[in-house]
Design a protein around this motif. Sequence first.
Motif, PDB file in Angstrom:
ATOM      1  N   SER A  46       0.820  -1.212   0.000  1.00 53.33           N
ATOM      2  CA  SER A  46       0.000   0.000   0.000  1.00 53.33           C
ATOM      3  C   SER A  46       0.853   1.261   0.000  1.00 53.33           C
ATOM      4  CB  SER A  46      -0.918   0.004   1.226  1.00 53.33           C
ATOM      5  OG  SER A  46      -1.661   1.204   1.277  1.00 53.33           O
ATOM      6  N   ARG A  47       0.314   2.300  -0.613  1.00 54.38           N
ATOM      7  CA  ARG A  47       0.926   3.621  -0.527  1.00 54.38           C
ATOM      8  C   ARG A  47       0.339   4.420   0.636  1.00 54.38           C
ATOM      9  NH1 ARG A  47       0.016   5.743  -6.541  1.00 54.38           N
ATOM     10  NH2 ARG A  47      -2.007   4.783  -6.071  1.00 54.38           N
ATOM     11  N   ARG A  48      -0.552   3.784   1.366  1.00 56.84           N
ATOM     12  CA  ARG A  48      -1.168   4.446   2.515  1.00 56.84           C
ATOM     13  C   ARG A  48      -0.495   3.994   3.809  1.00 56.84           C
ATOM     14  NH1 ARG A  48      -3.460   8.703   0.176  1.00 56.84           N
ATOM     15  NH2 ARG A  48      -4.920   8.102  -1.479  1.00 56.84           N
ATOM     16  N   ILE A  49      -0.749   4.729   4.865  1.00 51.77           N
ATOM     17  CA  ILE A  49      -0.151   4.451   6.164  1.00 51.77           C
ATOM     18  C   ILE A  49      -1.055   3.530   6.979  1.00 51.77           C
ATOM     19  CG2 ILE A  49       0.454   5.494   8.401  1.00 51.77           C
ATOM     20  CD1 ILE A  49       2.528   5.894   6.182  1.00 51.77           C
ATOM     21  N   PHE A  50      -0.449   2.536   7.599  1.00 50.64           N
ATOM     22  CA  PHE A  50      -1.139   1.712   8.590  1.00 50.64           C
ATOM     23  C   PHE A  50      -0.551   2.092   9.942  1.00 50.64           C
ATOM     24  CE2 PHE A  50      -1.726  -2.163  11.121  1.00 50.64           C
ATOM     25  CZ  PHE A  50      -3.092  -2.335  10.973  1.00 50.64           C
ATOM     26  N   TYR A  51      -1.400   2.647  10.814  1.00 49.97           N
ATOM     27  CA  TYR A  51      -0.915   3.252  12.052  1.00 49.97           C
ATOM     28  C   TYR A  51      -1.498   2.549  13.273  1.00 49.97           C
ATOM     29  CZ  TYR A  51       0.305   6.888  15.441  1.00 49.97           C
ATOM     30  OH  TYR A  51       0.820   7.575  16.516  1.00 49.97           O
ATOM     31  N   PRO A  52      -0.673   1.865  14.071  1.00 49.42           N
ATOM     32  CA  PRO A  52      -1.155   1.244  15.313  1.00 49.42           C
ATOM     33  C   PRO A  52      -1.477   2.326  16.359  1.00 49.42           C
ATOM     34  CG  PRO A  52       0.934   0.282  14.560  1.00 49.42           C
ATOM     35  CD  PRO A  52       0.731   1.546  13.800  1.00 49.42           C
ATOM     36  N   SER A  53      -2.660   2.271  16.936  1.00 49.04           N
ATOM     37  CA  SER A  53      -3.080   3.282  17.921  1.00 49.04           C
ATOM     38  C   SER A  53      -2.550   2.910  19.308  1.00 49.04           C
ATOM     39  CB  SER A  53      -4.610   3.411  17.933  1.00 49.04           C
ATOM     40  OG  SER A  53      -5.073   3.893  16.697  1.00 49.04           O
ATOM     41  N   VAL A  80       2.021  10.243   8.197  1.00 44.00           N
ATOM     42  CA  VAL A  80       1.531  10.409   6.827  1.00 44.00           C
ATOM     43  C   VAL A  80       2.479  11.308   6.038  1.00 44.00           C
ATOM     44  CG1 VAL A  80      -0.334  11.365   5.413  1.00 44.00           C
ATOM     45  CG2 VAL A  80      -0.881   9.969   7.411  1.00 44.00           C
ATOM     46  N   ALA A  81       2.979  12.356   6.680  1.00 42.19           N
ATOM     47  CA  ALA A  81       3.909  13.275   6.016  1.00 42.19           C
ATOM     48  C   ALA A  81       5.298  12.662   5.861  1.00 42.19           C
ATOM     49  CB  ALA A  81       4.001  14.584   6.795  1.00 42.19           C
ATOM     50  N   ARG A  82       5.661  11.757   6.771  1.00 40.84           N
ATOM     51  CA  ARG A  82       6.996  11.130   6.747  1.00 40.84           C
ATOM     52  C   ARG A  82       6.831   9.612   6.813  1.00 40.84           C
ATOM     53  NH1 ARG A  82      10.885  12.924  11.034  1.00 40.84           N
ATOM     54  NH2 ARG A  82       9.114  13.004  12.474  1.00 40.84           N
ATOM     55  N   PRO A  83       6.422   8.981   5.714  1.00 46.12           N
ATOM     56  CA  PRO A  83       6.081   7.555   5.733  1.00 46.12           C
ATOM     57  C   PRO A  83       7.235   6.644   6.109  1.00 46.12           C
ATOM     58  CG  PRO A  83       6.119   8.408   3.478  1.00 46.12           C
ATOM     59  CD  PRO A  83       6.182   9.590   4.390  1.00 46.12           C
ATOM     60  N   GLU A  84       8.458   7.126   6.041  1.00 45.59           N
ATOM     61  CA  GLU A  84       9.590   6.297   6.463  1.00 45.59           C
ATOM     62  C   GLU A  84       9.511   5.935   7.943  1.00 45.59           C
ATOM     63  OE1 GLU A  84      10.901  10.640   6.900  1.00 45.59           O
ATOM     64  OE2 GLU A  84       9.793   9.426   5.429  1.00 45.59           O
TER      65      GLU A  84
END
Length: 347
Positions: free
Chosen positions: A112-119, A300-304
Amino acid sequence: MRGAIIGFGAIAMGHMAGYAGIDELDVVAVVDVSEDRRRHAAEEFGLRTYATFDELTANETLDFVDICTPPSSHTELSIKGLEGDLHVLCEKPVFLPGDAGYPDLMRLIGESRRIFYPSHVYKFAPILGSMKSLTSAPGFGTVRAANFRTHRRGHAVGVAGWRPDWRREREISLGGILRDHGPHSVYLAMNMTGQTPVAVSCLAGRMRDDNRHVDTEDTAMLRLRLPDDAEISLALTWASGHRNTGYSIAGESGSVVVEGDNLTYSADGKIIRTVIESGFDDPSHKDWFRDMLLDFVDVVARPERQAALIREAVITALVIEAGYESAADGGTWLDLDVPATLPTARS
């Protein structure tokens, strides 16, 4: 970015408090199986509401979804979000076993080019942020031992309109306190010490005589062995007579203890005590979510940055799974098999 919350129960109220102060994020819709919760979202927050994820995506143009449902649906909804080209935030536990668990979700995160973010919201408790600053300072030295304690009088109860005791229903929760509170303790242990466990031992069971909730554990004692044989002990219980949260970490040159909102730091023969109000007695953690959501915006701004978060979430899941396996075998020590490579976000 426009988004929707999936699952509008008690924990979503904490998320909503966080969104209220962030201009970059706009929650416009909600998905919930409960008509009652959909009515609450519409009347109290002015949100558009849907009964299913598919109805949501058929009618809304979104950038992200925030998954706040019980664990049994996390994997399915995360996969749907990524397949729909959406950023995904997911409440803990993030990675779960099962036929559609780790492999499919990990593959999609990598593609994916989207972010997967653990809360992982406990990292954003003010007092724990201060604790990490102390333990990561050069003068603290290598961590030699740590003890984390989570005592509760019972499990957190959900909304009245939809199975309020779902945390004790295995088919929904996928476990008891080890699955529910365990992830917070595990990712905090790694975050605070800067180390990754190499082996796990666990004892778990029911300490409270409660005939209503018999298929999930209410207490777990988890031990994590670090690479240099130092050890972290995690004590979790829903069978306590009082609510209490405490963390202690000892390094080669200092120690720091958190008891609720009280922090004590010892180093160089000096003891420093301070109070940092952090709201540990509020199970919604609403005062912590703003900083967590701002961190999501930054990722999201810094996907690295995503790679480190995925690694944290995967190792957390592996520790919990090893904990259950160890507990089934009387607390035997089990080595962790951590993948050498994990997905990174594509720019």
